[in-house]
Motif scaffolding. Structure first.
Motif, PDB file in Angstrom:
ATOM      1  N   VAL A   1       6.148   6.408   1.751  1.00 44.65           N
ATOM      2  CA  VAL A   1       7.650   6.768   2.322  1.00 44.65           C
ATOM      3  C   VAL A   1       7.843   5.942   3.532  1.00 44.65           C
ATOM      4  O   VAL A   1       6.717   5.689   4.111  1.00 44.65           O
ATOM      5  N   LEU A   2       8.697   5.991   4.142  1.00 44.30           N
ATOM      6  CA  LEU A   2       9.125   5.291   5.381  1.00 44.30           C
ATOM      7  C   LEU A   2       8.653   6.184   6.577  1.00 44.30           C
ATOM      8  O   LEU A   2       8.092   5.738   7.480  1.00 44.30           O
TER       9      LEU A   2
ATOM     10  N   ARG B   1       2.331   1.076   7.201  1.00 42.77           N
ATOM     11  CA  ARG B   1       3.126   0.457   8.450  1.00 42.77           C
ATOM     12  C   ARG B   1       3.612  -0.871   8.282  1.00 42.77           C
ATOM     13  O   ARG B   1       3.288  -1.927   8.808  1.00 42.77           O
ATOM     14  N   VAL B   2       4.686  -1.072   7.337  1.00 39.49           N
ATOM     15  CA  VAL B   2       5.157  -2.599   6.983  1.00 39.49           C
ATOM     16  C   VAL B   2       6.611  -2.194   7.152  1.00 39.49           C
ATOM     17  O   VAL B   2       7.119  -1.080   6.565  1.00 39.49           O
TER      18      VAL B   2
ATOM     19  N   ALA C   1       4.422  -5.907  -2.865  1.00 42.03           N
ATOM     20  CA  ALA C   1       3.069  -6.409  -3.246  1.00 42.03           C
ATOM     21  C   ALA C   1       1.946  -5.448  -3.096  1.00 42.03           C
ATOM     22  O   ALA C   1       1.076  -5.570  -3.972  1.00 42.03           O
ATOM     23  N   ALA C   2       2.205  -4.541  -2.336  1.00 41.74           N
ATOM     24  CA  ALA C   2       0.824  -3.444  -2.492  1.00 41.74           C
ATOM     25  C   ALA C   2       1.222  -2.845  -3.781  1.00 41.74           C
ATOM     26  O   ALA C   2       0.103  -2.194  -4.405  1.00 41.74           O
ATOM     27  N   VAL C   3       2.316  -2.376  -4.250  1.00 43.49           N
ATOM     28  CA  VAL C   3       2.657  -1.946  -5.544  1.00 43.49           C
ATOM     29  C   VAL C   3       1.993  -2.696  -6.672  1.00 43.49           C
ATOM     30  O   VAL C   3       1.212  -2.362  -7.566  1.00 43.49           O
TER      31      VAL C   3
END
Length: 316
Positions: free
Chosen positions: A93-94, A122-123, A131-133
């Motif tokens: 989440v943000l 923290r992106v 890309a993390a998914v």
């Protein structure tokens, strides 16, 4: 140290026979015997004494057993921590005060026994989150890649819910007594929104919002956090900001801040969910159903010119 050899030793010690341990582990007695023998060579001690009735622990075996049990438990927990079917879904989440976090909290409270691992990457660039998914670092993310062509091929994006905007002002602001405000009434007022990062989805959202309603949004200067912004709004007669209707903010009672709905039209921030195209975490299904059941934004509503996505419901 071979954890399967340790597991074989523990079960043989608890059951007293290599054959029974082999039956439980789904291997042959010879395989258990070889594992234990290899473990004894590594440790350079005898763990068992073989008898006609089975096996008995030596003094070294008794000393090793409680630690061996700990090794087996730790190994099982390590596997469970990364296996999608046995761990909680890891969702980005943000921020923990954002509408996404609030919705996930509501989901968790309304689904006894369910679990969710809420993380905040923290992106700012949503393509890095996608890309993390793709890499499996997270199972899903409440982020929007405004250009779907920039999504990795094995990541899909669905519409989760819309977050209606509200005006947040202090007691001395000219609009403080209004029960609702149209976006056109905000023209000429200073709207402070620190932390608008280039290439972020909210940067594009505010660019389109400013253009659509001829607003004055100030994002200059460093972002010292929500508390500093709320302090400034409380003491100002002209500074305001925009917040999501579900966003969680806390301020001292003496600030007397007011959250005023924006209407006719209601600016709505579309919140999307990034998911793997194949083999998503099974725990995401209930989360998707939960967000799909959220009440819609009151119409008429304004939304940015992002590609329209399929809703979360029915897209798993």
């Amino acid at each position: 140290m071979d954890t399967e050899a340790v597991r074989s030793f523990v079960r043989a010690a608890e059951l007293g026979q290599l054959r029974h341990a082999a039956d439980e582990l789904g291997v042959t007695p010879q395989a258990v015997s070889k594992r234990v023998a290899a473990l004894e060579r590594d440790l350079r001690v005898r763990l068992f004494t073989r008898t006609a009735r089975g096996v008995e622990l030596t003094l070294d075996g008794r000393a090793f057993l409680p630690y061996a049990r700990g090794v087996v438990v730790s190994a099982d927990r390590a596997v469970a921590a990364v296996r999608p079917g046995s761990r909680a879904p890891r969702v980005d989440v943000l921020g923990l005060r954002s509408a996404q976090a609030v919705v996930l909290h509501d989901y968790w409270r309304s689904h006894p026994g369910a679990d969710v691992d809420v993380v905040t990457l923290r992106v700012d660039d949503p393509r890095r989150v996608a890309a993390a998914v793709q890499a499996g670092d997270i199972d899903a993310a409440f982020r929007t890649v405004t250009d779907p062509a920039a999504l990795p091929p094995d990541v899909r994006m669905v519409h989760a819910f819309d977050s209606p905007l509200q005006l947040l002002v202090g007691p001395r602001h000219p609009l403080a007594s209004a029960r609702s405000v149209t976006p056109s009434r905000l023209r000429g007022h200073l709207i402070r929104v620190p932390g608008i990062v280039p290439r972020s989805e909210w940067s594009e959202f505010y660019d389109q919002l400013v253009t659509a309603f001829d607003l004055r949004v100030d994002a200059t200067g460093p972002n010292f956090g929500d508390e500093v912004l709320l302090d400034a709004i409380a003491g100002s007669a002209d500074v305001a900001t925009l917040v999501g209707a579900r966003d969680r903010y806390v301020w001292p009672a003496g600030h007397d801040l007011r959250r005023i709905p924006l209407v006719d039209p209601t600016p709505a921030y579309p919140i999307s969910l990034l998911l793997p195209r194949t083999n998503p975490h099974p725990g995401l299904r209930a989360i998707l159903d939960h967000v799909a059941a959220l009440p819609p934004v009151p119409e008429p509503a304004w939304r940015p010119a992002w590609p329209r996505l399929s809703p979360a419901a029915g897209r798993r």
